[in-house]
Motif scaffolding. Structure first.
Motif, PDB file in Angstrom:
ATOM      1  N   ASP A   1       1.262   2.182  -2.322  1.00  0.00           N
ATOM      2  CA  ASP A   1       1.364   2.566  -3.738  1.00  0.00           C
ATOM      3  C   ASP A   1       2.806   2.405  -4.202  1.00  0.00           C
ATOM      4  O   ASP A   1       3.062   1.962  -5.333  1.00  0.00           O
TER       5      ASP A   1
ATOM      6  N   GLU B   1       5.394 -15.375   0.662  1.00  0.00           N
ATOM      7  CA  GLU B   1       5.210 -16.769   1.058  1.00  0.00           C
ATOM      8  C   GLU B   1       6.555 -17.350   1.479  1.00  0.00           C
ATOM      9  O   GLU B   1       7.595 -17.026   0.903  1.00  0.00           O
ATOM     10  N   THR B   2       6.521 -18.232   2.435  1.00  0.00           N
ATOM     11  CA  THR B   2       7.785 -18.753   2.974  1.00  0.00           C
ATOM     12  C   THR B   2       8.495 -19.659   1.987  1.00  0.00           C
ATOM     13  O   THR B   2       9.709 -19.832   2.081  1.00  0.00           O
TER      14      THR B   2
ATOM     15  N   GLU C   1     -11.403   2.989   9.359  1.00  0.00           N
ATOM     16  CA  GLU C   1     -11.735   4.405   9.240  1.00  0.00           C
ATOM     17  C   GLU C   1     -12.542   4.958  10.402  1.00  0.00           C
ATOM     18  O   GLU C   1     -12.361   6.078  10.797  1.00  0.00           O
TER      19      GLU C   1
ATOM     20  N   LYS D   1      -3.347  -0.478   7.485  1.00  0.00           N
ATOM     21  CA  LYS D   1      -4.278   0.647   7.531  1.00  0.00           C
ATOM     22  C   LYS D   1      -5.182   0.471   8.747  1.00  0.00           C
ATOM     23  O   LYS D   1      -5.597  -0.647   9.069  1.00  0.00           O
TER      24      LYS D   1
ATOM     25  N   GLU E   1       3.582  -1.224  -4.772  1.00  0.00           N
ATOM     26  CA  GLU E   1       2.894  -1.849  -5.908  1.00  0.00           C
ATOM     27  C   GLU E   1       3.351  -1.290  -7.239  1.00  0.00           C
ATOM     28  O   GLU E   1       3.074  -1.875  -8.276  1.00  0.00           O
ATOM     29  N   ASP E   2       4.036  -0.179  -7.188  1.00  0.00           N
ATOM     30  CA  ASP E   2       4.681   0.290  -8.399  1.00  0.00           C
ATOM     31  C   ASP E   2       5.884  -0.608  -8.665  1.00  0.00           C
ATOM     32  O   ASP E   2       6.377  -1.268  -7.746  1.00  0.00           O
ATOM     33  N   GLN E   3       6.337  -0.663  -9.911  1.00  0.00           N
ATOM     34  CA  GLN E   3       7.424  -1.605 -10.205  1.00  0.00           C
ATOM     35  C   GLN E   3       8.493  -0.920 -11.046  1.00  0.00           C
ATOM     36  O   GLN E   3       8.259   0.122 -11.663  1.00  0.00           O
TER      37      GLN E   3
ATOM     38  N   LYS F   1       2.326  -2.974   4.678  1.00  0.00           N
ATOM     39  CA  LYS F   1       1.460  -2.633   3.540  1.00  0.00           C
ATOM     40  C   LYS F   1      -0.024  -2.745   3.875  1.00  0.00           C
ATOM     41  O   LYS F   1      -0.848  -2.071   3.281  1.00  0.00           O
TER      42      LYS F   1
END
Lengths: 635, 713
Positions: A624, A485-486, A539, A536, A627-629, A533
């Motif tokens: 992934d 967010e800005t 499909e 994608k 989103e890992d930390q 992110k």
């Protein structure tokens, strides 16, 4: 009273469509079932789509092409409202169009005919007729027959198999008298089973292409030009013989160039009107680069893009003094003005035709379809320098994404030269971010410097010129925030937008949304941008994917591990590479400092469908990783 | 007969001709002279106030003149519109914007005129020749239209563009005694600041003029300029107007200086029938109670409701309680309007609407049954205060039934509305209350209540079951209970005719399904009906999927497995629209080391964020209606994991404008989170903007909350 009623009935029956009592036949419902099996989401489909192109001579001995098209549509559900279009122009005329219902009775529809605007062109002779159809019931069947005349065969450039509806049966036929030489080039036939037959009878050759079960035009986002993926034919009418005389249409690339040259030779160049400008621009300059740059930048900055492409104006450049006086022009006008100014300055400056990356053709096929743009080429000793004045804020020596790697045809007197615009190294696209993170009692913050070059920077300058000054701050925040967010960003410096220098931004980031403490552990998410992110690709997509631009984003960040804390967990690195992209991201601990390194590169603008799976897997792994930390333990 | 036929055939064969701009050269020269040679002094200004130097552009001068005249002897009215602008272009965006113009061509009895000139920085003036215009002809059926496009040459930052566009139109009023010109509402502010502006109109003294200045706009003054006899000129002069940007929750007609007016041509006799008209030639700026009362007599007098009366008599004569009669009549009339014959239209792809007649018929019926009621006469909040009434078409109507000392409102008239709803556009407004007394209508004043947020509440229950920790997959069981004015959006999207057809036909079994249709047509309609009904389940699942995708943007909505409407919310005794659904989603649940981070805030519908450039506000805040959103979120926690961070989810921000609160707890293996967001009123003065931002900000922060699912060792 009765008389008035009669007149009113007559009035109503002349205008507008009127409901017919139509019997929907079982075979049409079966047809719908057949179509729905392959195209389950469609509300309307084309049962038969047949186009016959007949080459014939007029009484005056001119070759023209008549296209007779028959399109039969069936409603796959009730209450279908659908529009059909026919396209025409000054050189392509609609001679007739009619609609018939299942009982072969004509009916009228609401029809709008007029100009339409495409690709930002202010005015052109491109027109269409739009026919409003209403098919009340599933299985309802209507047909459209139209006749179009190409006044000059070189304007029949391409014929596509697909239409705006899924199609059960598609036939394209060419009826060619023996005195006409036509060649066909097939594009994107791989995915389809297209049968080609040919026979000759009584001096007339008929070539027929036939296929079935075609999907409709795609309306996916990020779609390249149709020529990249849609099956179609390029029609090369080479010459025809009449009264023993051979008349060239566009038999070779030389013919194409000759015609182009005949148009540019119509230019009137008014040196006197432009010389004072050249003198004022180059007065105190010494080197070639300085002088050429001054002229090139002046055209960019002072000539607006307003394109008139009416008839021959679509091919003939506007006179340079008029472009100068008007302060507007299209690509041809700007190229012509640039060339003329440079000529006055003493340079060998030439007009150059090019097909942008919207087109998938080369000059090996002599057709009006192969190019859609014009730039200026300057010959400096043995080298060529390419100048595209329509690319506002483009810096000297750099080439826009859309023309890189594309073949060009440079005027060279009565001949021409074929060259290629160089592909810029990916380093020219660099967006470099350096972040210094701070973790203390009040949470997680950061200060970052960002430097943006290349195509993206150019786009930002152009966009900034169109926003009110009061929104500048929000504009810069949006650039650096990425997917965040800005309101977490505070711009510290006064950014300067310059053509030849990278855009530099310095800002603070409030990263408390990326910080959590759970018990004796601190969870940190250091990447506020999270490039790509959500990129994608769907499909079931079958169309190549076109990125807005190539990308090179490099991030380096450092977080000093506070005293009394240790690293319990860092995300596993990702390293993904293909011919089309490179994604590297990692956290490394060195001397009590967590270093964050990320490189995101999109190497090519066009991603073919066979690489979608690879791309989506890479995006998944990148997501992934984001989103890992990092987990810090409090000791 | 033959002659009439030939006449019509000729008429049909000749398409309406389209013509050029400035085709009448003499008239074009006259207009150009007026606009440029004889312009007022403020059209000669070239300097801009310092305070506006950073604006993309500044309107130095703006003149709008409308003229309403009648030709002598011939039965024609002449309507002329002249606009003249002088604009300083201070940025590329302004130059781009004013580099090209599109003007409709003259057509039929309407003639267009235009002129453009540029004043360069050094004062040089260049008049742009209209020979450069291109004509883009088009035709819709036989109706031809010309659109002219002009690119302005040599336009640069720092230039002034001075242009006018005018239309002169002739309107035949042969045999017509009453002709109303389109009403005009003009705001004095625009998207660029304005240094000086003037609005004038010339009106034939035999015309009737309704006119009002609002929100601080200056009043019109009668000018003595106009030389023509029989013409009055009214003028407003204004200056120094700041620009107004787009804002959230903003009713510009209520805040920005605005003028509204309408001109009517009528014979004296015809004028008597319209009580909104004053005296010919005089400006009417107020509508008196008597004017309104006379108007309402026309609108609500002589209305019959035969079908409603007959059906009520036949089926409900046993009812004695007036309130019951009032409600029953309302629902029966709704059935007659939206259900009885509606299926035919629905199956053919269009829906019939009947607006104003509903209330007239209902009121007529109430009167016949002596049901104590008043007609609410007001103006939508978004347009005006009722004291500023000046145009008939500003009015909106509703009914207030009074029984046993209580008031019941009837104001929405569509297939989803119920007895007792009050139009949000009337809530909090001053209104007139009209009562039939014999042959007169008696008016009193009243204030409409503001329906409390509780009645416009949405209850959302989301139960997430984690089906795959590593993949972040959930099964989502959702249920929404939507009340009050919030229903409309959901009902129109998630219901169709067949959602309530049965409940209506059970309640009103008076007519056959395809009443009035021929047997052969019915066969076809039944086929269509079967097809549409068969396609409905998937259609609504697709719609719900779209809705969920918009409401929960951080989730991937993979599949909607079921969707059910539990209650349609169409009756006052079951006033909520209730639905439930099941979906497979992928959520923001990520493995971090041995644990998982759950972005819990993303499992609720996305929260409103006020754009940064609107954090400082100058204008009062107008919301559609007061409302509440109550969430109950449940997430099952897999065995072997405990939740950490719950304490961060307790928030409370509450003030007089609204509330956001959240709390979290564990119930065995279930994480339970409850949130409440309340907008307490439909209107707040601008002084309260910071308070509104407080609770909105708290909700947005909650959206970013995360919890840890920690592996239990």
């Amino acid at each position: 009273m009765r008389n008035i009623l009669f007149v009113l009935i007559l009035f109503c029956s002349i205008h507008g469509s009127f409901a017919q009592k139509i019997e929907i036949q079982e075979r049409h419902l079966q047809l719908v079932d057949e179509i729905k099996e392959k195209f389950e989401d469609t509300s309307i489909a084309c049962d038969q789509f047949r186009s016959v192109y007949t080459f014939e001579l007029t009484d005056e001995g001119k070759l023209q092409v008549i296209s007779n098209t028959h399109k039969a549509l069936v409603a796959a559900e009730s209450n279908v409202r659908h529009n059909e279009q026919i396209y025409y122009s000054d050189k392509v005329k609609v001679e007739s169009s009619e609609f018939k219902n299942l009982k072969d009775r004509k009916f009228t529809t609401n029809t709008w005919c007029g100009h339409y605007s495409v690709n930002g062109i202010f005015h052109s002779d491109a027109q269409l007729c739009n026919y409003e159809l209403y098919l009340a019931r599933k299985g309802e069947y209507v047909s459209m027959d139209s006749k179009i005349r190409y006044l000059d065969p070189k304007y029949l450039t391409t014929v596509y198999f697909q239409s705006n509806n899924p199609t059960r049966s598609r036939i394209i036929e060419f009826v060619i008298p023996e005195f006409v030489e036509v060649e066909f080039v097939e594009y994107n036939f791989d995915e389809l089973d297209i049968k080609r037959t040919e026979y000759t009878a009584n001096g007339i050759k008929t070539i027929r292409y036939e296929t079935s079960l075609l999907d409709k035009f795609s309306d996916n986002p990020n779609t390249p030009g149709h020529s990249y993926y849609m099956p179609h034919l390029m029609v090369l009418t080479k010459y025809y013989t009449v009264n023993g005389l051979k008349k060239d249409v566009l038999s070779t690339t030389s013919s194409l160039y000759s015609w182009y040259k005949s148009l540019i030779d119509l230019r009137k160049q008014n040196k006197e009107a432009l010389t004072p400008l050249v003198e004022s621009l180059t007065a105190d300059l010494e080197t070639d680069e300085e002088k050429i740059k001054a002229i090139y930048y002046w055209v960019q900055d002072n000539i607006k893009y307003i394109a008139f492409e009416n008839g021959i104006a679509g091919f003939k450049p506007e006179n340079s003094d008029k472009v100068y006086a008007d302060k507007y022009g299209d690509c041809k006008g700007m190229a012509n003005l640039t060339a003329q100014l440079l000529s006055i300055a003493g340079y060998d400056a030439r007009l150059t035709w090019i097909g942008t990356d919207y087109l998938n053709y080369s000059y090996k096929t002599p057709s009006l379809a192969v190019d859609n743009h014009m730039i200026c080429t300057v010959k400096l000793d043995e080298d060529f320098l390419y100048l595209d004045a329509t690319e506002k804020n483009n810096s000297y020596g750099n080439y826009a994404d859309r023309i890189q790697g594309k073949e060009i045809m440079i005027e060279d007197g009565n001949s021409y030269l074929i060259r290629q615009i160089p592909i810029e190294p990916i380093d020219k696209y660099l967006q470099n971010t350096e972040v210094h993170y701070r973790l203390n009692d009040s949470g997680l913050t950061a200060t970052a410097t960002e430097s943006i070059k290349g195509e993206f920077k150019k786009l930002l300058i152009n966009t900034h010129e169109l926003i009110p000054m009061a929104k500048s701050d929000l504009f810069y925040k949006t650039i650096v925030a990425g997917n965040a967010e800005t309101n977490i960003i505070r711009i510290i410096n006064e950014p300067v937008l310059e053509r030849e220098k990278p855009l530099e931004l310095i800002y603070d980031v409030n990263m408390n949304n990326n910080y959590n403490q759970f018990g004796q552990e601190i969870y940190l998410d250091l990447d506020y941008k999270k490039d790509l992110k959500d990129r994608k690709i769907k499909e079931n997509r079958k169309i190549p994917y076109k990125f807005e631009t190539r990308i090179y984003r490099k991030t380096y960040g450092e977080l000093a591990i506070p005293i009394g804390m240790k690293v319990n967990h860092i995300p596993k690195s990702v390293e993904l590479k293909s011919d089309y992209f490179i994604f590297n991201a990692s956290y490394v601990i060195s001397d009590n400092v967590i270093q964050y390194k990320k490189n995101i590169k999109i190497l090519k603008k066009l991603l073919p469908p066979e690489h979608f799976e690879e791309w989506n897997e890479a995006i998944k792994q990148l997501k992934d990783f984001y989103e890992d930390q990092i987990i810090l333990g409090i000791e | 007969m033959k002659r009439i036929l030939v006449f019509f055939l000729i008429l049909l064969a000749i398409p309406l001709r389209a013509d050029e701009i400035n085709e009448n050269k003499i008239r074009a020269a006259e207009i150009e002279n007026e606009m440029w040679a004889q312009c007022r002094d403020y059209f000669k200004v070239r300097d801009i106030p310092e305070k506006w130097k950073d604006e993309p552009g500044v309107i130095i001068a703006k003149d709008i003149r409308l003229s309403y005249k009648k030709e002598l002897i011939i039965s024609n009215l002449r309507y002329n519109y002249y606009s003249h602008f002088r604009i300083m272009l201070q940025s590329k965006v302004a130059v781009e914007h004013y580099s090209a113009f599109t003007i409709p061509g003259s057509r039929g009895r309407s003639n267009m005129y235009a002129g453009f000139k540029i004043i360069k920085k050094d004062g040089t003036q260049n008049i742009i020749s209209l020979d450069k215009m291109v004509n883009e002809k088009s035709a819709y059926n036989n109706y031809e239209m010309d659109i002219y496009k002009l690119a302005i040459p040599d336009l640069e930052v720092g230039d002034i563009i001075d242009y006018y566009i005018a239309e002169e139109r002739t309107i035949s009023i042969y045999g017509i005694k009453f002709y109303s010109f389109d009403p005009v509402i003009l705001e004095l502010n625009s998207e660029l600041p304005i240094m000086k502006q003037r609005i004038a109109f010339d009106v034939l003294r035999r015309c009737y003029i309704n006119m009002k200045s609002l929100n601080g706009a200056p009043d019109f003054k009668l000018s003595t300029e106009e030389d023509e006899e029989d013409i009055n000129r009214y003028v407003i002069e204004d200056e120094n107007r700041e620009k107004v940007d787009e804002l959230i929750w903003f009713y510009s007609y209520r805040e920005v200086p605005t003028i509204k007016f309408k001109v009517t041509y009528a014979s004296a006799m015809a004028a008597e029938f319209s009580s909104f008209l004053g005296r010919a030639g005089d400006l009417k700026s107020n509508i008196s109670t008597k004017d309104l009362s006379d108007y309402l007599k026309l609108v609500f007098g002589n209305v019959k409701a035969p079908e409603l009366k007959s059906l009520m008599k036949r089926n409900y004569k046993h009812l004695e309680d007036n309130l019951e009669i009032a409600k029953t009549a309302y629902y029966l009339l709704r059935y007659l309007y939206y259900i009885k014959s509606a299926e035919n239209y629905y199956l053919n792809g269009y829906y019939e609407r009947k607006g104003r007649n509903f209330i007239r018929e209902l009121s007529t019926y109430y009167r016949s049954q002596e049901i104590n009621h008043k007609i609410i006469v007001g103006i939508p909040r978004s347009i005006s205060n009722v004291d500023d009434l000046i145009l008939e078409n500003e009015l909106t109507f509703a009914i207030q039934v009074e029984e046993d000392g209580k008031k019941y409102y009837v104001s929405n008239f569509d297939q989803y509305s119920y007895f007792g709803e009050l139009d949000p556009q009337l809530q909090g407004s001053e209104v007139f209350l009209a009562e039939h007394l014999g042959t007169t209508i008696h008016l009193t004043r009243g204030t409409m209540p503001v329906i409390e947020a509780e009645e416009n509440k949405v209850n959302i229950n989301y139960r997430y079951t984690i089906t795959d920790l590593d993949k972040g997959s959930f099964e989502l069981n959702g249920k929404k209970i939507v009340g009050g004015a919030n229903r409309a959006e959901y009902q129109t999207y998630l219901m169709d005719f067949y959602s309530f057809k049965k409940e209506e036909r059970d309640l009103h079994p008076y007519h056959d399904e395809f009443e009035g249709q021929m047997p052969k047509s019915i066969t076809e309609l039944v086929k269509k009906q079967k097809e549409i009904i068969a396609a409905r389940p998937e259609k609504f699942k697709d719609r719900l999927k779209e809705m969920l995708t918009a409401d929960l943007p951080e989730l991937e909505i993979r599949k909607v497995n079921s969707f059910n409407v539990l209650e349609t919310g169409r009756f006052e005794d079951s006033p909520k629209f209730i639905y439930d659904f099941k979906a497979n989603v992928k959520g923001p649940l990520k493995k971090v080391g041995p644990n998982y981070i759950l972005s819990i805030g993303k499992l609720l519908d996305t929260q409103l964020e006020i754009p940064e450039d609107q954090l400082i506000r100058k204008y009062n805040i107008y919301m559609e209606f007061a409302r509440k959103y109550e969430y109950t979120l449940e997430v099952n926690i897999p065995e072997g994991y405990e939740v950490q961070g719950l304490e961060q989810l307790s928030t409370e921000v509450s003030n007089s404008t609204g509330t956001f609160l959240s709390k979290a707890s564990m119930d065995d293996d279930k994480l339970v989170i409850q949130t409440l967001k309340e907008y307490k009123s439909n209107y707040e003065p601008v002084e309260n903007w910071a308070m509104i931002l407080d609770f909105i900000d708290a909700a947005k922060k909650f959206e970013n909350s995360q919890l840890l699912l920690k592996k239990i060792n």
